[in-house]
Motif scaffolding. Structure first.
Motif, PDB file in Angstrom:
ATOM      1  N   VAL A 258       0.831  -1.206   0.000  1.00  0.00           N
ATOM      2  CA  VAL A 258       0.000   0.000   0.000  1.00  0.00           C
ATOM      3  C   VAL A 258       0.869   1.262   0.000  1.00  0.00           C
ATOM      4  CG1 VAL A 258      -1.636   1.387   1.366  1.00  0.00           C
ATOM      5  CG2 VAL A 258      -2.020  -1.070   1.069  1.00  0.00           C
ATOM      6  N   SER A 259       1.903   1.281   0.848  1.00  0.00           N
ATOM      7  CA  SER A 259       2.645   2.537   1.023  1.00  0.00           C
ATOM      8  C   SER A 259       3.646   2.824  -0.092  1.00  0.00           C
ATOM      9  CB  SER A 259       3.353   2.558   2.380  1.00  0.00           C
ATOM     10  OG  SER A 259       4.339   1.559   2.441  1.00  0.00           O
ATOM     11  N   ARG A 260       4.084   1.812  -0.830  1.00  0.00           N
ATOM     12  CA  ARG A 260       5.069   2.065  -1.889  1.00  0.00           C
ATOM     13  C   ARG A 260       4.483   2.079  -3.304  1.00  0.00           C
ATOM     14  NH1 ARG A 260       8.491   4.480   1.220  1.00  0.00           N
ATOM     15  NH2 ARG A 260       9.907   4.641  -0.571  1.00  0.00           N
ATOM     16  N   SER A 261       3.198   1.739  -3.441  1.00  0.00           N
ATOM     17  CA  SER A 261       2.614   1.620  -4.784  1.00  0.00           C
ATOM     18  C   SER A 261       2.654   2.935  -5.574  1.00  0.00           C
ATOM     19  CB  SER A 261       1.171   1.106  -4.702  1.00  0.00           C
ATOM     20  OG  SER A 261       0.366   1.999  -3.950  1.00  0.00           O
ATOM     21  N   GLU A 262       2.645   4.059  -4.867  1.00  0.00           N
ATOM     22  CA  GLU A 262       2.694   5.346  -5.567  1.00  0.00           C
ATOM     23  C   GLU A 262       4.070   5.985  -5.498  1.00  0.00           C
ATOM     24  OE1 GLU A 262      -0.551   8.163  -4.999  1.00  0.00           O
ATOM     25  OE2 GLU A 262      -1.871   6.492  -4.506  1.00  0.00           O
ATOM     26  N   ILE A 263       5.059   5.240  -4.991  1.00  0.00           N
ATOM     27  CA  ILE A 263       6.397   5.817  -4.871  1.00  0.00           C
ATOM     28  C   ILE A 263       7.420   5.063  -5.728  1.00  0.00           C
ATOM     29  CG2 ILE A 263       8.255   6.452  -3.266  1.00  0.00           C
ATOM     30  CD1 ILE A 263       6.106   6.604  -1.068  1.00  0.00           C
ATOM     31  N   ASP A 264       7.687   3.804  -5.379  1.00  0.00           N
ATOM     32  CA  ASP A 264       8.786   3.098  -6.053  1.00  0.00           C
ATOM     33  C   ASP A 264       8.522   1.607  -6.280  1.00  0.00           C
ATOM     34  OD1 ASP A 264       8.841   2.416  -3.390  1.00  0.00           O
ATOM     35  OD2 ASP A 264      10.870   3.107  -3.002  1.00  0.00           O
ATOM     36  N   MET A 265       7.250   1.244  -6.446  1.00  0.00           N
ATOM     37  CA  MET A 265       6.920  -0.173  -6.605  1.00  0.00           C
ATOM     38  C   MET A 265       7.593  -0.814  -7.816  1.00  0.00           C
ATOM     39  SD  MET A 265       5.553  -2.807  -5.286  1.00  0.00           S
ATOM     40  CE  MET A 265       4.618  -2.116  -3.927  1.00  0.00           C
ATOM     41  N   LEU A 266       7.732  -0.069  -8.899  1.00  0.00           N
ATOM     42  CA  LEU A 266       8.409  -0.633 -10.082  1.00  0.00           C
ATOM     43  C   LEU A 266       9.868  -0.947  -9.788  1.00  0.00           C
ATOM     44  CD1 LEU A 266       6.989   1.429 -13.102  1.00  0.00           C
ATOM     45  CD2 LEU A 266       6.639  -1.004 -12.641  1.00  0.00           C
ATOM     46  N   ASP A 267      10.501  -0.066  -9.032  1.00  0.00           N
ATOM     47  CA  ASP A 267      11.907  -0.288  -8.647  1.00  0.00           C
ATOM     48  C   ASP A 267      12.018  -1.482  -7.707  1.00  0.00           C
ATOM     49  OD1 ASP A 267      12.830   2.303  -9.869  1.00  0.00           O
ATOM     50  OD2 ASP A 267      11.436   3.074  -8.384  1.00  0.00           O
ATOM     51  N   ILE A 268      11.048  -1.599  -6.801  1.00  0.00           N
ATOM     52  CA  ILE A 268      11.030  -2.721  -5.861  1.00  0.00           C
ATOM     53  C   ILE A 268      10.882  -4.034  -6.628  1.00  0.00           C
ATOM     54  CG2 ILE A 268       9.703  -3.829  -3.997  1.00  0.00           C
ATOM     55  CD1 ILE A 268       9.011  -0.919  -3.035  1.00  0.00           C
ATOM     56  N   ARG A 269       9.996  -4.033  -7.623  1.00  0.00           N
ATOM     57  CA  ARG A 269       9.807  -5.230  -8.447  1.00  0.00           C
ATOM     58  C   ARG A 269      11.091  -5.637  -9.156  1.00  0.00           C
ATOM     59  NH1 ARG A 269       4.636  -3.774 -11.970  1.00  0.00           N
ATOM     60  NH2 ARG A 269       5.921  -4.723 -13.579  1.00  0.00           N
ATOM     61  N   ARG A 270      11.779  -4.634  -9.684  1.00  0.00           N
ATOM     62  CA  ARG A 270      13.027  -4.919 -10.401  1.00  0.00           C
ATOM     63  C   ARG A 270      14.070  -5.514  -9.458  1.00  0.00           C
ATOM     64  NH1 ARG A 270      13.896  -0.046 -12.553  1.00  0.00           N
ATOM     65  NH2 ARG A 270      15.375   0.495 -10.911  1.00  0.00           N
ATOM     66  N   GLU A 271      14.195  -4.925  -8.266  1.00  0.00           N
ATOM     67  CA  GLU A 271      15.150  -5.447  -7.277  1.00  0.00           C
ATOM     68  C   GLU A 271      14.757  -6.850  -6.832  1.00  0.00           C
ATOM     69  OE1 GLU A 271      17.945  -4.127  -6.512  1.00  0.00           O
ATOM     70  OE2 GLU A 271      17.679  -2.104  -7.314  1.00  0.00           O
ATOM     71  N   PHE A 272      13.457  -7.081  -6.648  1.00  0.00           N
ATOM     72  CA  PHE A 272      12.962  -8.377  -6.200  1.00  0.00           C
ATOM     73  C   PHE A 272      13.378  -9.471  -7.178  1.00  0.00           C
ATOM     74  CE2 PHE A 272      10.066 -11.785  -5.186  1.00  0.00           C
ATOM     75  CZ  PHE A 272       9.734 -11.627  -3.850  1.00  0.00           C
ATOM     76  N   LEU A 273      13.169  -9.196  -8.451  1.00  0.00           N
ATOM     77  CA  LEU A 273      13.511 -10.161  -9.499  1.00  0.00           C
ATOM     78  C   LEU A 273      15.019 -10.442  -9.517  1.00  0.00           C
ATOM     79  CD1 LEU A 273      12.242 -11.771 -11.868  1.00  0.00           C
ATOM     80  CD2 LEU A 273      12.751  -9.829 -13.342  1.00  0.00           C
ATOM     81  N   THR A 274      15.803  -9.385  -9.375  1.00  0.00           N
ATOM     82  CA  THR A 274      17.264  -9.529  -9.356  1.00  0.00           C
ATOM     83  C   THR A 274      17.739 -10.331  -8.149  1.00  0.00           C
ATOM     84  OG1 THR A 274      17.427  -7.356 -10.392  1.00  0.00           O
ATOM     85  CG2 THR A 274      19.441  -8.231  -9.437  1.00  0.00           C
ATOM     86  N   MET A 275      17.152 -10.026  -6.993  1.00  0.00           N
ATOM     87  CA  MET A 275      17.610 -10.640  -5.747  1.00  0.00           C
ATOM     88  C   MET A 275      17.147 -12.086  -5.579  1.00  0.00           C
ATOM     89  SD  MET A 275      16.864  -7.260  -3.416  1.00  0.00           S
ATOM     90  CE  MET A 275      17.091  -7.900  -1.774  1.00  0.00           C
ATOM     91  N   TYR A 276      15.939 -12.390  -6.050  1.00  0.00           N
ATOM     92  CA  TYR A 276      15.357 -13.702  -5.752  1.00  0.00           C
ATOM     93  C   TYR A 276      15.062 -14.569  -6.981  1.00  0.00           C
ATOM     94  CZ  TYR A 276      15.024 -11.258  -1.351  1.00  0.00           C
ATOM     95  OH  TYR A 276      15.344 -10.531  -0.244  1.00  0.00           O
ATOM     96  N   GLY A 277      15.302 -14.020  -8.165  1.00  0.00           N
ATOM     97  CA  GLY A 277      15.112 -14.808  -9.381  1.00  0.00           C
ATOM     98  C   GLY A 277      13.669 -15.139  -9.703  1.00  0.00           C
ATOM     99  N   LYS A 278      12.754 -14.560  -8.947  1.00  0.00           N
ATOM    100  CA  LYS A 278      11.330 -14.735  -9.223  1.00  0.00           C
ATOM    101  C   LYS A 278      10.664 -13.370  -9.147  1.00  0.00           C
ATOM    102  CE  LYS A 278       9.140 -18.771  -7.739  1.00  0.00           C
ATOM    103  NZ  LYS A 278       8.691 -19.732  -6.699  1.00  0.00           N
ATOM    104  N   SER A 279       9.566 -13.220  -9.866  1.00  0.00           N
ATOM    105  CA  SER A 279       8.899 -11.920  -9.827  1.00  0.00           C
ATOM    106  C   SER A 279       8.081 -11.762  -8.556  1.00  0.00           C
ATOM    107  CB  SER A 279       7.974 -11.769 -11.038  1.00  0.00           C
ATOM    108  OG  SER A 279       6.871 -12.645 -10.908  1.00  0.00           O
ATOM    109  N   LEU A 280       7.924 -10.529  -8.128  1.00  0.00           N
ATOM    110  CA  LEU A 280       7.090 -10.228  -6.969  1.00  0.00           C
ATOM    111  C   LEU A 280       5.657 -10.689  -7.247  1.00  0.00           C
ATOM    112  CD1 LEU A 280       6.534  -8.863  -4.236  1.00  0.00           C
ATOM    113  CD2 LEU A 280       6.313  -6.684  -5.438  1.00  0.00           C
ATOM    114  N   TYR A 281       5.218 -10.481  -8.475  1.00  0.00           N
ATOM    115  CA  TYR A 281       3.868 -10.868  -8.898  1.00  0.00           C
ATOM    116  C   TYR A 281       3.628 -12.359  -8.648  1.00  0.00           C
ATOM    117  CZ  TYR A 281      -0.310 -10.724 -11.932  1.00  0.00           C
ATOM    118  OH  TYR A 281      -1.586 -10.792 -12.430  1.00  0.00           O
ATOM    119  N   SER A 282       4.584 -13.180  -9.093  1.00  0.00           N
ATOM    120  CA  SER A 282       4.409 -14.633  -8.944  1.00  0.00           C
ATOM    121  C   SER A 282       4.442 -15.047  -7.471  1.00  0.00           C
ATOM    122  CB  SER A 282       5.503 -15.383  -9.714  1.00  0.00           C
ATOM    123  OG  SER A 282       6.761 -15.187  -9.097  1.00  0.00           O
ATOM    124  N   PHE A 283       5.225 -14.319  -6.679  1.00  0.00           N
ATOM    125  CA  PHE A 283       5.301 -14.606  -5.243  1.00  0.00           C
ATOM    126  C   PHE A 283       3.958 -14.336  -4.554  1.00  0.00           C
ATOM    127  CE2 PHE A 283       9.441 -15.949  -4.060  1.00  0.00           C
ATOM    128  CZ  PHE A 283       9.448 -16.089  -2.680  1.00  0.00           C
TER     129      PHE A 283
END
Length: 315
Positions: free
Chosen positions: A269-294
């Motif tokens: 909720v708190s990051r969706s209007e700030i940096d959610m796209l960046d968080i998604r990119r980092e998530f994929l890099t760090m864990y090899g899976k997308s945030l969406y699939s998680f």
């Protein structure tokens, strides 16, 4: 970059009536509620909130609460809450709920800007009649308390200037406060990590690695423990890469058995209007899976649907 951007033109009245229609009569049209609220941004939702009351004569939050339940309700009510007030409510829950939610206190206080912290403090006092600091002091203890109190002042230097001589001195200070001596001078860590500006600290961390032959995070892990360790690590991570810090928060909220819904909901909720796209990119890099699939694998029903809309898409 945000995933929820709002719409360029909309009629608050139209959306208010559509929401009423979704809740009126038998059954609730949850899909319609998700559709309407995720296309609007938080300030547009506030306009709908006011218009709902003036044109329909009912309170939208009350209606949503009576129609929805569980985690889905918590996400929707969170989305309907102005950004600062959402942080205020979460901090209050962290100190006044059953037990203390140290993770929530650390996450919000380590990641928000000075201005955000200032707004949080003003609204907290107005809402609860006591200061955030008073509640932190009565609910936490020892050095962990001091780190939170320091962060809650919102007094970090926000300039860009790197004082090379001071960076060398700070790095040496950290080394002598931890790795070099028997026992740890945690106050030195706090004084430097909680007040210096970001660019300066990045330089300090570089110099530190040269002196200590290890990363500052490894030193914090070996020299400290518990909430104090978590708090200082969060500060270092937010200085280095805030979206990666939130990606890790999300990962830990979902991995393993059970879900830490408080953290999952708050970050989405708190990051969706700030940096959610960046968080998604980092998530994929760090864990090899997308945030969406998680999220898809960890949640279900309308709760899953609304979180996936906040996430914004598959990577």
């Amino acid at each position: 970059m945000a995933t929820i951007k709002g719409v360029s033109s909309f009629s608050a009245e139209q959306e208010a009536h559509a929401l009423r229609k979704a809740m009126k009569g038998l059954g609730t049209d949850e899909d319609a509620i998700i559709e309407i609220l995720t296309k609007l941004n938080v300030s547009q939702r506030q306009q709908v909130l006011i218009t709902y009351k003036s044109t329909i004569g009912r309170d939208l939050i009350d209606d949503l609460k009576s129609e929805l339940s569980g985690n889905f309700e918590r996400v929707i009510i969170g989305m309907m809450t102005p950004t600062t007030m959402y942080d205020v409510h979460e901090l209050r829950r962290a100190v006044k709920g059953a037990g203390t939610d140290e993770g929530c206190l650390i996450e919000i206080l380590a990641s928000r800007t000075n201005e955000e912290i200032r707004h949080i403090n003003e609204n907290y006092k107005r809402q609860y009649g006591c200061t955030l600091e008073e509640d932190i002091v009565s609910d936490t203890s020892s050095l962990f308390r001091r780190v939170l109190v320091s962060l809650a002042t919102g007094n970090r230097d926000e300039g860009m200037y790197v004082d090379e001589a001071l960076a060398q001195q700070d790095a040496q200070c950290l080394y002598e406060a931890g790795e070099k001596k028997w026992g740890t001078d945690e106050v030195q860590f706090m004084a430097i990590l909680c007040t210096r500006n970001k660019c300066h600290l990045l330089r300090v961390f570089d110099v530190y690695r040269g002196i200590a032959n290890k990363d500052i995070t490894d030193s914090i892990k070996s020299e400290m423990s518990g909430d104090l360790e978590d708090a200082l690590l969060a500060v270092v991570k937010c200085v280095r890469n805030k979206p990666a810090y939130f990606a890790e928060r999300l990962y830990k909220s979902m991995k393993g058995l059970g879900t830490d819904d408080n953290t999952l909901i708050r970050v989405m909720v708190s990051r969706s209007e700030i940096d959610m796209l960046d968080i998604r990119r980092e998530f994929l890099t760090m864990y090899g899976k997308s945030l969406y699939s998680f999220i898809k694998g960890d949640c279900s029903g309308d709760y899953r649907k609304v979180l996936l809309r906040l996430c914004g898409g598959e990577d």
